[in-house]
Scaffold this active site. Sequence first.
Site, PDB file in Angstrom:
ATOM      1  N   GLY A 195      21.484  12.354   3.598  1.00  0.00           N
ATOM      2  CA  GLY A 195      22.833  12.511   4.140  1.00  0.00           C
ATOM      3  C   GLY A 195      22.911  13.676   5.117  1.00  0.00           C
ATOM      4  N   PHE A 196      24.116  13.962   5.531  1.00  0.00           N
ATOM      5  CA  PHE A 196      24.369  15.027   6.506  1.00  0.00           C
ATOM      6  C   PHE A 196      23.875  16.381   5.972  1.00  0.00           C
ATOM      7  CE2 PHE A 196      28.145  17.942   7.603  1.00  0.00           C
ATOM      8  CZ  PHE A 196      27.510  18.493   8.708  1.00  0.00           C
ATOM      9  N   ASP A 236      17.200   9.886  -2.572  1.00  0.00           N
ATOM     10  CA  ASP A 236      18.428   9.287  -2.039  1.00  0.00           C
ATOM     11  C   ASP A 236      18.363   7.773  -2.268  1.00  0.00           C
ATOM     12  OD1 ASP A 236      20.460  10.599   0.416  1.00  0.00           O
ATOM     13  OD2 ASP A 236      20.618   8.476  -0.097  1.00  0.00           O
ATOM     14  N   GLY A 266      23.702   7.487   3.269  1.00  0.00           N
ATOM     15  CA  GLY A 266      22.766   8.268   4.092  1.00  0.00           C
ATOM     16  C   GLY A 266      21.905   7.387   4.972  1.00  0.00           C
ATOM     17  N   LYS A 314      16.918  20.872 -17.380  1.00  0.00           N
ATOM     18  CA  LYS A 314      16.644  21.385 -18.732  1.00  0.00           C
ATOM     19  C   LYS A 314      15.176  21.132 -19.086  1.00  0.00           C
ATOM     20  CE  LYS A 314      18.258  20.604 -23.464  1.00  0.00           C
ATOM     21  NZ  LYS A 314      17.697  19.373 -24.022  1.00  0.00           N
ATOM     22  N   TYR A 366      37.093  10.967  -6.313  1.00  0.00           N
ATOM     23  CA  TYR A 366      36.178  11.990  -5.795  1.00  0.00           C
ATOM     24  C   TYR A 366      36.495  13.342  -6.427  1.00  0.00           C
ATOM     25  CZ  TYR A 366      33.785  14.870  -2.230  1.00  0.00           C
ATOM     26  OH  TYR A 366      32.978  15.763  -1.572  1.00  0.00           O
ATOM     27  N   LYS A 411      34.110  15.499  -9.120  1.00  0.00           N
ATOM     28  CA  LYS A 411      33.583  16.840  -8.833  1.00  0.00           C
ATOM     29  C   LYS A 411      34.073  17.856  -9.871  1.00  0.00           C
ATOM     30  CE  LYS A 411      31.220  15.981  -5.050  1.00  0.00           C
ATOM     31  NZ  LYS A 411      29.788  16.218  -4.939  1.00  0.00           N
TER      32      LYS A 411
HETATM   33  N1  LIG Z   1      30.373  17.586   4.402  1.00  0.00           N
HETATM   34  C1  LIG Z   1      31.322  18.282   3.821  1.00  0.00           C
HETATM   35  O1  LIG Z   1      32.189  18.857   4.520  1.00  0.00           O
HETATM   36  C2  LIG Z   1      31.369  18.440   2.320  1.00  0.00           C
HETATM   37  C3  LIG Z   1      32.445  19.170   1.771  1.00  0.00           C
HETATM   38  C4  LIG Z   1      32.494  19.315   0.388  1.00  0.00           C
HETATM   39  C5  LIG Z   1      31.486  18.817  -0.418  1.00  0.00           C
HETATM   40  N2  LIG Z   1      30.465  18.124   0.123  1.00  0.00           N
HETATM   41  C6  LIG Z   1      29.446  17.588  -0.800  1.00  0.00           C
HETATM   42  O2  LIG Z   1      28.156  17.704  -0.239  1.00  0.00           O
HETATM   43  C7  LIG Z   1      27.364  16.569  -0.595  1.00  0.00           C
HETATM   44  C8  LIG Z   1      26.799  15.918   0.643  1.00  0.00           C
HETATM   45  O3  LIG Z   1      27.854  15.502   1.511  1.00  0.00           O
HETATM   46  P1  LIG Z   1      27.552  14.930   2.976  1.00  0.00           P
HETATM   47  O4  LIG Z   1      28.677  15.315   3.839  1.00  0.00           O
HETATM   48  O5  LIG Z   1      26.177  15.291   3.355  1.00  0.00           O
HETATM   49  O6  LIG Z   1      27.691  13.348   2.704  1.00  0.00           O
HETATM   50  P2  LIG Z   1      26.687  12.156   3.081  1.00  0.00           P
HETATM   51  O7  LIG Z   1      27.389  10.875   2.738  1.00  0.00           O
HETATM   52  O8  LIG Z   1      26.188  12.326   4.466  1.00  0.00           O
HETATM   53  O9  LIG Z   1      25.475  12.396   2.073  1.00  0.00           O
HETATM   54  C9  LIG Z   1      25.502  12.011   0.739  1.00  0.00           C
HETATM   55  C10 LIG Z   1      24.145  11.404   0.391  1.00  0.00           C
HETATM   56  O10 LIG Z   1      24.121  11.070  -1.019  1.00  0.00           O
HETATM   57  C11 LIG Z   1      23.465   9.812  -1.147  1.00  0.00           C
HETATM   58  N3  LIG Z   1      23.889   9.210  -2.409  1.00  0.00           N
HETATM   59  C12 LIG Z   1      25.129   8.818  -2.784  1.00  0.00           C
HETATM   60  N4  LIG Z   1      25.104   8.290  -4.025  1.00  0.00           N
HETATM   61  C13 LIG Z   1      23.812   8.369  -4.459  1.00  0.00           C
HETATM   62  C14 LIG Z   1      23.151   8.001  -5.655  1.00  0.00           C
HETATM   63  N5  LIG Z   1      23.806   7.425  -6.676  1.00  0.00           N
HETATM   64  N6  LIG Z   1      21.813   8.234  -5.766  1.00  0.00           N
HETATM   65  C15 LIG Z   1      21.128   8.821  -4.740  1.00  0.00           C
HETATM   66  N7  LIG Z   1      21.701   9.187  -3.582  1.00  0.00           N
HETATM   67  C16 LIG Z   1      23.031   8.949  -3.438  1.00  0.00           C
HETATM   68  C17 LIG Z   1      23.910   9.026   0.079  1.00  0.00           C
HETATM   69  O11 LIG Z   1      23.077   7.921   0.388  1.00  0.00           O
HETATM   70  C18 LIG Z   1      23.860  10.108   1.162  1.00  0.00           C
HETATM   71  O12 LIG Z   1      22.598  10.192   1.774  1.00  0.00           O
HETATM   72  C19 LIG Z   1      28.265  15.646  -1.418  1.00  0.00           C
HETATM   73  O13 LIG Z   1      28.021  15.877  -2.790  1.00  0.00           O
HETATM   74  C20 LIG Z   1      29.646  16.099  -1.057  1.00  0.00           C
HETATM   75  O14 LIG Z   1      30.560  15.858  -2.095  1.00  0.00           O
HETATM   76  C21 LIG Z   1      30.395  17.910   1.474  1.00  0.00           C
END
Ligand SMILES: NC(=O)c1ccc[n+]([C@@H]2O[C@H](COP(=O)([O-])OP(=O)(O)OC[C@H]3O[C@@H](n4cnc5c(N)ncnc54)[C@H](O)[C@@H]3O)[C@@H](O)[C@H]2O)c1
Length: 321
Positions: free
Chosen positions: A7-8, A28, A33, A102, A142, A146
């Site tokens: 992901g990002f 992942d 992603g 753990k 969501y 969290k």
């Molecule tokens: N980008 C933001 O501003 C932001 C803000 C607050 C929290 N977050 C947290 O950061 C994390 C990453 O966010 P992001 O913006 O990179 O989102 P994103 O969607 O780009 O990345 C999330 C990744 O998790 C993978 N994923 C989802 N469910 C999965 C599973 N069951 N098993 C394996 N992989 C799985 C997806 O394929 C993806 O690659 C998340 O947990 C998000 O809640 C992001």
Amino acid sequence: MITGAAGFLGSHLCDKFVGEGYKVIAMDNLITGDLKNLEHLFPNPDFEFYHHDVTKYIHISGPLDYILHFASPASPIDYLKIPIQTLKVGAMGTHNCLGLAKEKRARILVASTSEVYGDPLVHPQTEEYWGNVNPVGPRGVYDEAKRYMESITTAYHSFHKVDTRIVRIFNTYGPRMRLNDGRALPAFIGQALRGEDITVFGDGSQTRSFCFVSDLIEGIYRLLLSNYTGPVNIGNPNEISLKRFAEEVLALTGNKVKIVSLPLPVDDPKQRRPDITLAKKLLNWTPIISRKEGLEKTYHYFKELPQEEWYRQPKEFLSGK
Ligand SMILES: NC(=O)c1ccc[n+]([C@@H]2O[C@H](COP(=O)([O-])OP(=O)(O)OC[C@H]3O[C@@H](n4cnc5c(N)ncnc54)[C@H](O)[C@@H]3O)[C@@H](O)[C@H]2O)c1
């Protein structure tokens, strides 16, 4: 091990840890992603990718020092379409990662969010604030996932003595976001690139505070290496209204389109700004990239993408189970 690695944020974390000389296991299931975010790392012998859903049992052979659990759909357009998977990855995915931590005696950092504050009644938000979340509203899947993640992480720390860290991430932006992920910043840039009017929800007076991705990654890295186990806000306190922000994007792109208004989505937070006093004191961390610089870098990244990416539709998902 980094979950959500394609992901990002996960992909930027992989870059950071490989760059610091760690051996990285990236995990992942590619639901939101894209392997394109990681393909530059594949030739590196210190990097391995596992295609795995973290809501299923996780097996890793050999030792692990650190786990960073970032797997979760993160933008409303995704988690509203796959609400059950979102709850499962926050609950069962986190449980599996904690079990692994753990077993391996590894330190684990979990990615929480400013969404745990919901539509906040306290401004700016400090870590002491408990939040104002509607559990049965559309965003509840969501936000509550969290909140549960924070709770079970804290329980593993106090009951099983697992070494835990919790980061509360505020809106972060930068290269490798998806233009069509529904968040304000890529939505505005995408509309400007396609020459469409920029749509702002409501009167655009609601505020956000945007942090550039390199600042966030540095904050997370320092938190992981610190010895603080409570939640820590990481974000940029420079707050802006979405209307004003849309104007900044327009000025940057030099585009002449209009800014138009759409109805406000249900439970859309009215204001959002991190209080980062704790991160400053604890980690000697503060964001250093201005919005102007970060926006330019991000705009440049999107502008250089093949034009078909500007028109790519949001991902469709097979099931919400
Ligand atoms: N980008 C933001 O501003 C932001 C803000 C607050 C929290 N977050 C947290 O950061 C994390 C990453 O966010 P992001 O913006 O990179 O989102 P994103 O969607 O780009 O990345 C999330 C990744 O998790 C993978 N994923 C989802 N469910 C999965 C599973 N069951 N098993 C394996 N992989 C799985 C997806 O394929 C993806 O690659 C998340 O947990 C998000 O809640 C992001």
